[in-house]
Structure formats: structure tokens, C-alpha cells
Design a protein around this motif. Structure first.
Motif, PDB file in Angstrom:
ATOM      1  N   PRO A  64      27.522 -15.248  20.021  1.00 49.38           N
ATOM      2  CA  PRO A  64      28.374 -14.659  19.120  1.00 49.38           C
ATOM      3  C   PRO A  64      29.273 -15.665  18.497  1.00 49.38           C
ATOM      4  O   PRO A  64      29.889 -16.638  19.037  1.00 49.38           O
ATOM      5  CB  PRO A  64      29.147 -13.894  20.247  1.00 49.38           C
ATOM      6  CG  PRO A  64      29.220 -14.522  21.538  1.00 49.38           C
ATOM      7  CD  PRO A  64      27.732 -14.999  21.510  1.00 49.38           C
ATOM      8  N   ALA A  66      33.009 -15.681  16.174  1.00 48.59           N
ATOM      9  CA  ALA A  66      34.034 -14.905  15.442  1.00 48.59           C
ATOM     10  C   ALA A  66      34.449 -15.463  13.992  1.00 48.59           C
ATOM     11  O   ALA A  66      34.594 -16.683  13.999  1.00 48.59           O
ATOM     12  CB  ALA A  66      35.425 -15.107  16.435  1.00 48.59           C
ATOM     13  N   GLU A  68      37.168 -14.836  10.967  1.00 46.90           N
ATOM     14  CA  GLU A  68      38.269 -14.066  10.435  1.00 46.90           C
ATOM     15  C   GLU A  68      38.315 -14.349   8.784  1.00 46.90           C
ATOM     16  O   GLU A  68      38.323 -15.242   8.573  1.00 46.90           O
ATOM     17  CB  GLU A  68      39.529 -14.664  11.145  1.00 46.90           C
ATOM     18  CG  GLU A  68      40.845 -14.360  10.720  1.00 46.90           C
ATOM     19  CD  GLU A  68      42.202 -14.962  11.341  1.00 46.90           C
ATOM     20  OE1 GLU A  68      43.127 -14.428  11.325  1.00 46.90           O
ATOM     21  OE2 GLU A  68      41.883 -16.155  11.483  1.00 46.90           O
ATOM     22  N   PHE A 114      37.987  -8.939  10.638  1.00 47.37           N
ATOM     23  CA  PHE A 114      37.526  -9.774  11.803  1.00 47.37           C
ATOM     24  C   PHE A 114      36.278  -9.145  12.142  1.00 47.37           C
ATOM     25  O   PHE A 114      36.152  -8.095  12.128  1.00 47.37           O
ATOM     26  CB  PHE A 114      38.477  -9.723  13.043  1.00 47.37           C
ATOM     27  CG  PHE A 114      37.863 -10.263  14.159  1.00 47.37           C
ATOM     28  CD1 PHE A 114      38.067 -11.524  14.433  1.00 47.37           C
ATOM     29  CD2 PHE A 114      37.322  -9.472  15.368  1.00 47.37           C
ATOM     30  CE1 PHE A 114      37.852 -12.169  15.800  1.00 47.37           C
ATOM     31  CE2 PHE A 114      36.891 -10.097  16.159  1.00 47.37           C
ATOM     32  CZ  PHE A 114      37.048 -11.357  16.451  1.00 47.37           C
ATOM     33  N   VAL A 116      32.329 -10.236  14.291  1.00 51.22           N
ATOM     34  CA  VAL A 116      31.644 -11.041  15.251  1.00 51.22           C
ATOM     35  C   VAL A 116      30.207 -10.886  14.784  1.00 51.22           C
ATOM     36  O   VAL A 116      29.630  -9.795  14.713  1.00 51.22           O
ATOM     37  CB  VAL A 116      31.639 -10.526  16.815  1.00 51.22           C
ATOM     38  CG1 VAL A 116      30.975 -11.231  17.568  1.00 51.22           C
ATOM     39  CG2 VAL A 116      33.175 -10.646  17.187  1.00 51.22           C
ATOM     40  N   LEU A 147      32.541 -17.489  19.858  1.00 51.23           N
ATOM     41  CA  LEU A 147      33.234 -16.645  20.557  1.00 51.23           C
ATOM     42  C   LEU A 147      32.788 -16.926  22.503  1.00 51.23           C
ATOM     43  O   LEU A 147      31.775 -16.622  22.516  1.00 51.23           O
ATOM     44  CB  LEU A 147      32.969 -15.251  20.065  1.00 51.23           C
ATOM     45  CG  LEU A 147      33.802 -14.094  20.752  1.00 51.23           C
ATOM     46  CD1 LEU A 147      35.471 -14.263  20.545  1.00 51.23           C
ATOM     47  CD2 LEU A 147      33.337 -12.619  20.251  1.00 51.23           C
TER      48      LEU A 147
END
Length: 161
Positions: A64, A66, A68, A114, A116, A147
Motif C-alpha cells: 500500500p 498513501a 495525499e 487521501f 491508498v 503506508l
């Protein structure tokens, strides 16, 4: 008595000292077998918990990342998000990622987006986000980072190596 008498063995150690030595020896006799058995059996590494039953997990071989999203230089402050240039194309790109099984989740954080995404590595994750027309046009800019799931819930915890 003089120091010389002590060296010749004419003085006896104090009773308190004898008790401390006896306690130390007894403790060593009790602890040594436990310590030896703990050293002889190597503990197996803990296995991370799986995702909760019925919840999705990451496809095999993917990790994963992340992402933003923030407004970019081409964002028009006088327009709401749905009227921004390339906003529909941005939504279509997120749908494409979801349909491909790469979008794990999407959310809003205040005025930021946001998501993932699952990818083989960070370069592959960046390539997926860079394909977004709103990112290419500068409506959105993004930051991305691996992540590290430390407590499994909807996602399984990262495997330790």
C-alpha cells in the motif's frame, strides 16, 4: 584485628555476607535451567494478523501507498471542486484504479484528498497517480509515501522481514 590476620584466614566473613552469597547461589541454581531452556528453543517470529473476515486484503505482491492530493497551481479558487477543469477525468481515473483492484480506499481530509493505492513499488504507484489528467494539468498536486500498516484492521499488517 590487623589486615595481616585477615590475609592469613584468621578472620571470618560476616554472617550477612554468607547469607548474601547463599542467596546468590540459590538464585543462580534456580534461574540457570530456565535460561538454558530459553536459549535452546528459538522462538518463532510472530505472524501478523490477517485482515478481518469478509474485508478485502491487498493482492499478492502489492504493497500500500498513501497518496495525499492538494490543490495545485491550476486550481481556480472561485470554483467548487466539481467545476474544476479535469475534475471528471480525476474521478474517472480513481474509478479506473478501483476497477483494476488498485484503489484500496479514498477519503477526504479537510480540504485534501487521501487515497491508498496498491502497487508493486513506489515508482509504479507514482506512475498510476501521474496518469491522472488533473495532476498532469496542475489542478492537483500530490505527495506519496509507503503506508506501513502496523495494526491490522481492514488491511492486514505489514509482514516483517
Amino acid at each position: 584485628m590487623t589486615r595481616q590476620g585477615w590475609r592469613r584466614g584468621t578472620l571470618r566473613p560476616s554472617p550477612n555476607r554468607e547469607r548474601r552469597v547463599i542467596r546468590l547461589l540459590c538464585t543462580a541454581c534456580l534461574v540457570a535451567p530456565l535460561w538454558a531452556s530459553a536459549q535452546s528453543t528459538a522462538p518463532s517470529p510472530p505472524t501478523p494478523p490477517a485482515a478481518a473476515p469478509g474485508l478485502p486484503s491487498l493482492p499478492e505482491g502489492l504493497q500500500p501507498f498513501a497518496v495525499e492530493f492538494r490543490t495545485g497551481p491550476a486550481w481556480q479558487a472561485d470554483k467548487p471542486p466539481q467545476e474544476q477543469a479535469h475534475f471528471r477525468a480525476h474521478s474517472a481515473n480513481l474509478k479506473r484504479l478501483r476497477d483494476a483492484g488498485l484503489l484500496v480506499l479514498g477519503a477526504r481530509l479537510d480540504e485534501r484528498g487521501f487515497v491508498v493505492i496498491a502497487a508493486v513499488d513506489e515508482a509504479a504507484a507514482r506512475a498510476e497517480v501521474d496518469a491522472d489528467p488533473s495532476v498532469q494539468a496542475g489542478v492537483f498536486r500530490y505527495q506519496i509515501a509507503p503506508l506501513q500498516v502496523f495494526y491490522g484492521g481492514s488491511l492486514p499488517a505489514a509482514r516483517r522481514r
